[in-house]
Design a protein around this motif. Structure first.
Motif, PDB file in Angstrom:
ATOM      1  N   ALA A 243       1.388   6.865  -6.799  1.00 12.13           N
ATOM      2  CA  ALA A 243       0.203   7.618  -7.201  1.00 12.13           C
ATOM      3  C   ALA A 243       0.359   9.103  -6.909  1.00 12.13           C
ATOM      4  CB  ALA A 243      -1.024   7.065  -6.484  1.00 12.13           C
ATOM      5  N   ILE A 244       0.886   9.428  -5.726  1.00 18.87           N
ATOM      6  CA  ILE A 244       1.098  10.840  -5.368  1.00 18.87           C
ATOM      7  C   ILE A 244       2.148  11.473  -6.268  1.00 18.87           C
ATOM      8  CG2 ILE A 244       1.957  12.359  -3.545  1.00 18.87           C
ATOM      9  CD1 ILE A 244       0.674  10.418  -1.523  1.00 18.87           C
ATOM     10  N   LEU A 245       3.198  10.730  -6.583  1.00 23.50           N
ATOM     11  CA  LEU A 245       4.248  11.263  -7.459  1.00 23.50           C
ATOM     12  C   LEU A 245       3.706  11.593  -8.847  1.00 23.50           C
ATOM     13  CD1 LEU A 245       7.389   9.093  -6.590  1.00 23.50           C
ATOM     14  CD2 LEU A 245       7.089  11.552  -6.238  1.00 23.50           C
ATOM     15  N   VAL A 246       2.796  10.767  -9.353  1.00 21.82           N
ATOM     16  CA  VAL A 246       2.204  11.037 -10.667  1.00 21.82           C
ATOM     17  C   VAL A 246       1.490  12.382 -10.670  1.00 21.82           C
ATOM     18  CG1 VAL A 246       0.431  10.300 -12.298  1.00 21.82           C
ATOM     19  CG2 VAL A 246       1.998   8.614 -11.340  1.00 21.82           C
ATOM     20  N   PHE A 247       0.684  12.628  -9.637  1.00 24.37           N
ATOM     21  CA  PHE A 247      -0.038  13.900  -9.561  1.00 24.37           C
ATOM     22  C   PHE A 247       0.913  15.069  -9.341  1.00 24.37           C
ATOM     23  CE2 PHE A 247      -3.612  11.047  -8.806  1.00 24.37           C
ATOM     24  CZ  PHE A 247      -4.620  11.668  -9.515  1.00 24.37           C
TER      25      PHE A 247
ATOM     26  N   ARG B  24       0.835  -1.207   0.000  1.00 21.06           N
ATOM     27  CA  ARG B  24       0.000   0.000   0.000  1.00 21.06           C
ATOM     28  C   ARG B  24       0.865   1.251   0.000  1.00 21.06           C
ATOM     29  NH1 ARG B  24      -5.018   1.265   0.137  1.00 21.06           N
ATOM     30  NH2 ARG B  24      -5.802   3.146   1.154  1.00 21.06           N
ATOM     31  N   ARG B  25       1.982   1.184   0.681  1.00 15.02           N
ATOM     32  CA  ARG B  25       2.885   2.341   0.720  1.00 15.02           C
ATOM     33  C   ARG B  25       3.460   2.626  -0.663  1.00 15.02           C
ATOM     34  NH1 ARG B  25       8.132   2.994   4.767  1.00 15.02           N
ATOM     35  NH2 ARG B  25       8.715   5.115   4.095  1.00 15.02           N
ATOM     36  N   GLN B  26       3.881   1.583  -1.366  1.00 17.69           N
ATOM     37  CA  GLN B  26       4.401   1.759  -2.717  1.00 17.69           C
ATOM     38  C   GLN B  26       3.336   2.355  -3.642  1.00 17.69           C
ATOM     39  OE1 GLN B  26       5.617  -2.308  -3.426  1.00 17.69           O
ATOM     40  NE2 GLN B  26       7.779  -1.795  -3.231  1.00 17.69           N
ATOM     41  N   PHE B  27       2.126   1.832  -3.534  1.00 14.86           N
ATOM     42  CA  PHE B  27       1.034   2.303  -4.385  1.00 14.86           C
ATOM     43  C   PHE B  27       0.764   3.789  -4.151  1.00 14.86           C
ATOM     44  CE2 PHE B  27      -3.443   3.173  -5.151  1.00 14.86           C
ATOM     45  CZ  PHE B  27      -3.622   2.668  -6.433  1.00 14.86           C
ATOM     46  N   LEU B  28       0.632   4.183  -2.886  1.00 16.04           N
ATOM     47  CA  LEU B  28       0.334   5.576  -2.570  1.00 16.04           C
ATOM     48  C   LEU B  28       1.472   6.498  -2.975  1.00 16.04           C
ATOM     49  CD1 LEU B  28      -1.367   5.197   0.940  1.00 16.04           C
ATOM     50  CD2 LEU B  28      -2.459   5.757  -1.236  1.00 16.04           C
ATOM     51  N   THR B  29       2.707   6.049  -2.777  1.00 13.61           N
ATOM     52  CA  THR B  29       3.862   6.881  -3.134  1.00 13.61           C
ATOM     53  C   THR B  29       3.898   7.165  -4.632  1.00 13.61           C
ATOM     54  OG1 THR B  29       5.144   5.979  -1.294  1.00 13.61           O
ATOM     55  CG2 THR B  29       6.369   7.047  -3.067  1.00 13.61           C
TER      56      THR B  29
END
Length: 282
Positions: free
Chosen positions: A39-43, A32-37
């Motif tokens: 995803a946030i970087l994309v935005f 979950r940490r990898q996913f959120l990191t």
């Protein structure tokens, strides 16, 4: 090899296998940490690119206003109440229309997925209608119902119902036939098999179909509000286009994306609560 062992010479060590990044390995789920990191970087990257393009003057403000201009415009619309009025109108329309469409699709899809008679009646008609462009129905809906909220409901219904029915039928078909056979063995009548076996087994897939079709509903909502409307997010985009208010257009488009993301995440959260017995890797 045997001679090397006899002479006391050990074989050369094997080269360690190079480990692949888990996110680029088939079958490896991300944390979950990898996913959120990521995803946030994309935005963050997209926002930074937007800021650089407008700040450097590479794109004129008429075509792409700056972040500060969009933010200030949205705050001004929120302060005078126009933004909240538009959001309220759009949410009311999509909730009512999507609820009606989904309820009808679940009932019809459940019957068509279980009974050959209903399938023969429903599936060919749905296959025929779902390829008709929804845009072509907009003038007809205005002619049939006028320009009030019922016309918006009808456009959203046409855009979602026929696709939903096929997905509901497919969800019912995925129920293992052994489950139904077990119900027959226990002497359960069709009504109990339908509501106690088929529906609970198919409901996780039905919920997935509802979540996907909710995205379509947002699209058809904007289409319905772009034509012959006096309120709503789509209506405000059309009015802003007339006066070249690009900051309002961009702001409302971003708001639509945010509202869609929120509703999607709410559906995902509800899925985790309702279907704990059907946990999947996400």
């Amino acid at each position: 090899m045997s001679s090397l062992k006899l002479e006391g010479v050990s074989p050369p060590p094997k080269k360690p296998r190079r480990r692949r990044w888990s996110l680029m390995t088939i079958g490896k789920a991300q944390t979950r940490r990898q996913f959120l990191t990521i995803a946030i970087l994309v935005f963050v990257v997209l926002t930074a690119s937007w800021w650089l393009a407008t700040r450097s003057g590479l794109v004129p403000p008429l075509f792409l206003p700056g972040l500060d201009s969009v933010w200030q415009r949205m705050m001004a619309l929120a302060a005078n109440g126009m933004l909240w009025s538009d959001v309220q109108s759009s949410l009311y329309r999509i909730v009512i229309a999507f609820a009606i469409s989904s309820l009808m699709a679940i009932v019809i899809g459940l019957l068509a997925g279980c009974y050959g008679l209903f399938k023969a009646i429903v599936e060919p008609l749905v296959d025929f209608v779902r390829y008709m462009p929804v845009v072509a129905f907009v003038p007809l809906t205005i002619l049939w119902t006028g320009t009030d909220d019922f016309q918006k409901f009808l456009v959203i219904w046409i855009g979602t119902f026929f696709q939903q029915v096929l997905m509901m039928i497919d969800a019912v078909k995925r129920v293992p036939i052994d489950f139904i056979g077990l119900g027959r063995t226990l002497g359960m009548p069709d009504r109990k098999i339908l509501f106690r076996i088929v529906l609970p087994a198919a409901f996780p897939a039905i919920w997935d179909a509802l979540r996907i079709s909710l995205g379509w509903a947002w699209t058809w909502l904007v289409l319905a509000e772009l034509v012959a409307s006096t309120s709503g997010l789509g209506y405000r985009i059309v009015v802003s286009q007339r006066y070249f208010q690009t900051d309002t257009i961009i702001g409302y488009i971003l708001l639509l994306g945010l509202l869609g993301l929120i509703t999607d995440q709410l559906m995902r959260a509800a899925e985790r609560v309702l279907f704990r017995y059907n946990r999947r890797r996400s």
